[in-house]
Design a protein around this motif. Sequence first.
Motif, PDB file in Angstrom:
ATOM      1  N   UNK A 237      27.972  44.276  71.845  1.00  0.00           N
ATOM      2  CA  UNK A 237      26.538  44.409  71.657  1.00  0.00           C
ATOM      3  C   UNK A 237      25.856  44.867  72.932  1.00  0.00           C
ATOM      4  N   UNK A 238      24.685  45.448  72.796  1.00  0.00           N
ATOM      5  CA  UNK A 238      23.920  45.905  73.937  1.00  0.00           C
ATOM      6  C   UNK A 238      23.470  44.732  74.778  1.00  0.00           C
ATOM      7  N   UNK A 239      23.372  44.964  76.100  1.00  0.00           N
ATOM      8  CA  UNK A 239      22.914  43.899  76.970  1.00  0.00           C
ATOM      9  C   UNK A 239      21.465  43.532  76.688  1.00  0.00           C
ATOM     10  N   UNK A 240      20.734  44.392  75.989  1.00  0.00           N
ATOM     11  CA  UNK A 240      19.350  44.097  75.662  1.00  0.00           C
ATOM     12  C   UNK A 240      19.236  42.907  74.719  1.00  0.00           C
ATOM     13  N   UNK A 241      20.312  42.604  73.988  1.00  0.00           N
ATOM     14  CA  UNK A 241      20.289  41.497  73.042  1.00  0.00           C
ATOM     15  C   UNK A 241      20.511  40.155  73.730  1.00  0.00           C
ATOM     16  N   UNK A 242      20.975  40.170  74.966  1.00  0.00           N
ATOM     17  CA  UNK A 242      21.203  38.947  75.726  1.00  0.00           C
ATOM     18  C   UNK A 242      20.166  38.861  76.836  1.00  0.00           C
ATOM     19  N   UNK A 243      19.538  37.699  76.963  1.00  0.00           N
ATOM     20  CA  UNK A 243      18.503  37.502  77.973  1.00  0.00           C
ATOM     21  C   UNK A 243      17.393  38.541  77.836  1.00  0.00           C
ATOM     22  N   UNK A 244      16.971  38.745  76.617  1.00  0.00           N
ATOM     23  CA  UNK A 244      15.978  39.785  76.340  1.00  0.00           C
ATOM     24  C   UNK A 244      14.728  39.613  77.200  1.00  0.00           C
ATOM     25  N   UNK A 245      14.311  40.706  77.820  1.00  0.00           N
ATOM     26  CA  UNK A 245      13.102  40.716  78.624  1.00  0.00           C
ATOM     27  C   UNK A 245      13.266  40.202  80.035  1.00  0.00           C
ATOM     28  N   UNK A 246      14.451  39.737  80.412  1.00  0.00           N
ATOM     29  CA  UNK A 246      14.678  39.204  81.754  1.00  0.00           C
ATOM     30  C   UNK A 246      15.415  40.230  82.620  1.00  0.00           C
ATOM     31  N   UNK A 247      15.008  40.306  83.864  1.00  0.00           N
ATOM     32  CA  UNK A 247      15.668  41.213  84.792  1.00  0.00           C
ATOM     33  C   UNK A 247      17.022  40.648  85.209  1.00  0.00           C
ATOM     34  N   UNK A 248      17.859  41.516  85.768  1.00  0.00           N
ATOM     35  CA  UNK A 248      19.173  41.072  86.233  1.00  0.00           C
ATOM     36  C   UNK A 248      19.042  40.024  87.328  1.00  0.00           C
ATOM     37  N   UNK A 249      18.057  40.196  88.217  1.00  0.00           N
ATOM     38  CA  UNK A 249      17.860  39.225  89.295  1.00  0.00           C
ATOM     39  C   UNK A 249      17.463  37.865  88.746  1.00  0.00           C
ATOM     40  N   UNK A 250      16.618  37.855  87.721  1.00  0.00           N
ATOM     41  CA  UNK A 250      16.216  36.590  87.101  1.00  0.00           C
ATOM     42  C   UNK A 250      17.404  35.910  86.444  1.00  0.00           C
ATOM     43  N   UNK A 251      18.201  36.697  85.744  1.00  0.00           N
ATOM     44  CA  UNK A 251      19.390  36.149  85.080  1.00  0.00           C
ATOM     45  C   UNK A 251      20.348  35.569  86.119  1.00  0.00           C
ATOM     46  N   UNK A 252      20.553  36.288  87.204  1.00  0.00           N
ATOM     47  CA  UNK A 252      21.454  35.807  88.261  1.00  0.00           C
ATOM     48  C   UNK A 252      20.950  34.495  88.839  1.00  0.00           C
ATOM     49  N   UNK A 253      19.646  34.403  89.084  1.00  0.00           N
ATOM     50  CA  UNK A 253      19.074  33.170  89.636  1.00  0.00           C
ATOM     51  C   UNK A 253      19.245  32.012  88.668  1.00  0.00           C
ATOM     52  N   UNK A 254      19.023  32.263  87.379  1.00  0.00           N
ATOM     53  CA  UNK A 254      19.183  31.213  86.374  1.00  0.00           C
ATOM     54  C   UNK A 254      20.650  30.797  86.259  1.00  0.00           C
TER      55      UNK A 254
ATOM     56  N   UNK B 170      20.945  43.457  91.342  1.00  0.00           N
ATOM     57  CA  UNK B 170      22.015  43.663  90.376  1.00  0.00           C
ATOM     58  C   UNK B 170      21.450  44.380  89.141  1.00  0.00           C
ATOM     59  N   UNK B 171      22.328  44.976  88.385  1.00  0.00           N
ATOM     60  CA  UNK B 171      21.932  45.683  87.166  1.00  0.00           C
ATOM     61  C   UNK B 171      22.682  45.105  85.973  1.00  0.00           C
ATOM     62  N   UNK B 172      22.015  45.074  84.823  1.00  0.00           N
ATOM     63  CA  UNK B 172      22.652  44.579  83.604  1.00  0.00           C
ATOM     64  C   UNK B 172      23.592  45.632  83.028  1.00  0.00           C
ATOM     65  N   UNK B 173      24.760  45.165  82.603  1.00  0.00           N
ATOM     66  CA  UNK B 173      25.726  46.030  81.943  1.00  0.00           C
ATOM     67  C   UNK B 173      25.880  45.628  80.485  1.00  0.00           C
ATOM     68  N   UNK B 174      27.062  45.842  79.948  1.00  0.00           N
ATOM     69  CA  UNK B 174      27.341  45.497  78.561  1.00  0.00           C
ATOM     70  C   UNK B 174      27.635  44.007  78.418  1.00  0.00           C
ATOM     71  N   UNK B 175      27.747  43.560  77.169  1.00  0.00           N
ATOM     72  CA  UNK B 175      28.236  42.213  76.911  1.00  0.00           C
ATOM     73  C   UNK B 175      29.712  42.287  76.572  1.00  0.00           C
ATOM     74  N   UNK B 176      30.434  41.227  76.899  1.00  0.00           N
ATOM     75  CA  UNK B 176      31.871  41.175  76.692  1.00  0.00           C
ATOM     76  C   UNK B 176      32.248  39.721  76.470  1.00  0.00           C
ATOM     77  N   UNK B 177      33.480  39.352  76.725  1.00  0.00           N
ATOM     78  CA  UNK B 177      33.929  37.967  76.625  1.00  0.00           C
ATOM     79  C   UNK B 177      34.794  37.620  77.824  1.00  0.00           C
ATOM     80  N   UNK B 178      34.676  36.405  78.275  1.00  0.00           N
ATOM     81  CA  UNK B 178      35.565  35.860  79.292  1.00  0.00           C
ATOM     82  C   UNK B 178      36.246  34.652  78.673  1.00  0.00           C
ATOM     83  N   UNK B 179      37.523  34.783  78.437  1.00  0.00           N
ATOM     84  CA  UNK B 179      38.296  33.711  77.818  1.00  0.00           C
ATOM     85  C   UNK B 179      37.634  33.227  76.535  1.00  0.00           C
ATOM     86  N   UNK B 180      37.136  34.158  75.747  1.00  0.00           N
ATOM     87  CA  UNK B 180      36.555  33.833  74.443  1.00  0.00           C
ATOM     88  C   UNK B 180      35.085  33.475  74.469  1.00  0.00           C
ATOM     89  N   UNK B 181      34.478  33.381  75.634  1.00  0.00           N
ATOM     90  CA  UNK B 181      33.063  33.044  75.738  1.00  0.00           C
ATOM     91  C   UNK B 181      32.246  34.314  75.934  1.00  0.00           C
TER      92      UNK B 181
END
Length: 266
Positions: free
Chosen positions: A50-67, A187-198
């Motif tokens: 899925x597109x990274x826009x569907x995860x953490x919608x409306x949040x910048x990469x820096x905000x996501x990293x801080x969270x 940082x910049x947002x990329x795609x969504x993927x999985x890490x060990x099933x998560x």
Amino acid sequence: MTFRFCWVAGLVRARGGLRLFPGGNAMKKVILAAVSVSLGATALVGCGGESSDDAFEGKSADTIAAEAVKATRDAKSLRIVGKAQQPDGNEIGLDFHVDDQDHCTGTMTGQGAKADVVQVGQSVYVRGDEKFWQNTLKGKPGTEKVVKQVQDKWVVSDSTQAGTEGMCDKQAALAMLDSDKSERKGMKKGETTEVDGTPALILEKKQENGEKITMYVATEGEPYVLKAVSEGGKVPSETVLSDYNKKVDAQKPAAEDVVDLKKINA
């Protein structure tokens, strides 16, 4: 967020680069106080999606990293698995379970040596093989005699003792991981993927020195850091965090298997 090693005792006496937000200056002092290499860090599973826009919608990469940093530091316990390639070609790393109640278990390897670590309360136990203790006691009088007495035994010390200070201090560890906050800026947002099933969102950054850092943040539940990779720099590394808030089963070794290094006469 950086994960660098300055192991005081054990397998190597070197600064290195196991990092969470890889990049930046070497840390002056870090957790765990021995050294290890994890042979089998959790693999990245899946690609794209899925597109990274569907995860953490409306949040910048820096905000996501801080969270992600905050959520990771607020966790009651976690597993840290990592490996880093030193400039001299030596690979070091660790595989540790730690919590905020002074419980810790782990295995460390590198430079042909191996050691296990357990902490229960204020007591730290290290069980190293012959090479581990040779590296640790190198240059001290009577080293060979002492090595024969301690190898494959649990050597006990206080958690505040030099060489083991902060070895299993989760809070200090994670604070150190984020000692240079500039590493998670831009940082910049990329795609969504999985890490060990998560499910995870990829955050990426290209440093001026050519080093590429990639971080994976959980998109379901708490935004924990799941994995970080550094490529192209002087110290390539990979760090995986998992088992958030799971019980750390740390138990004191049997008394007959424990020795006190200070009481051994060289």
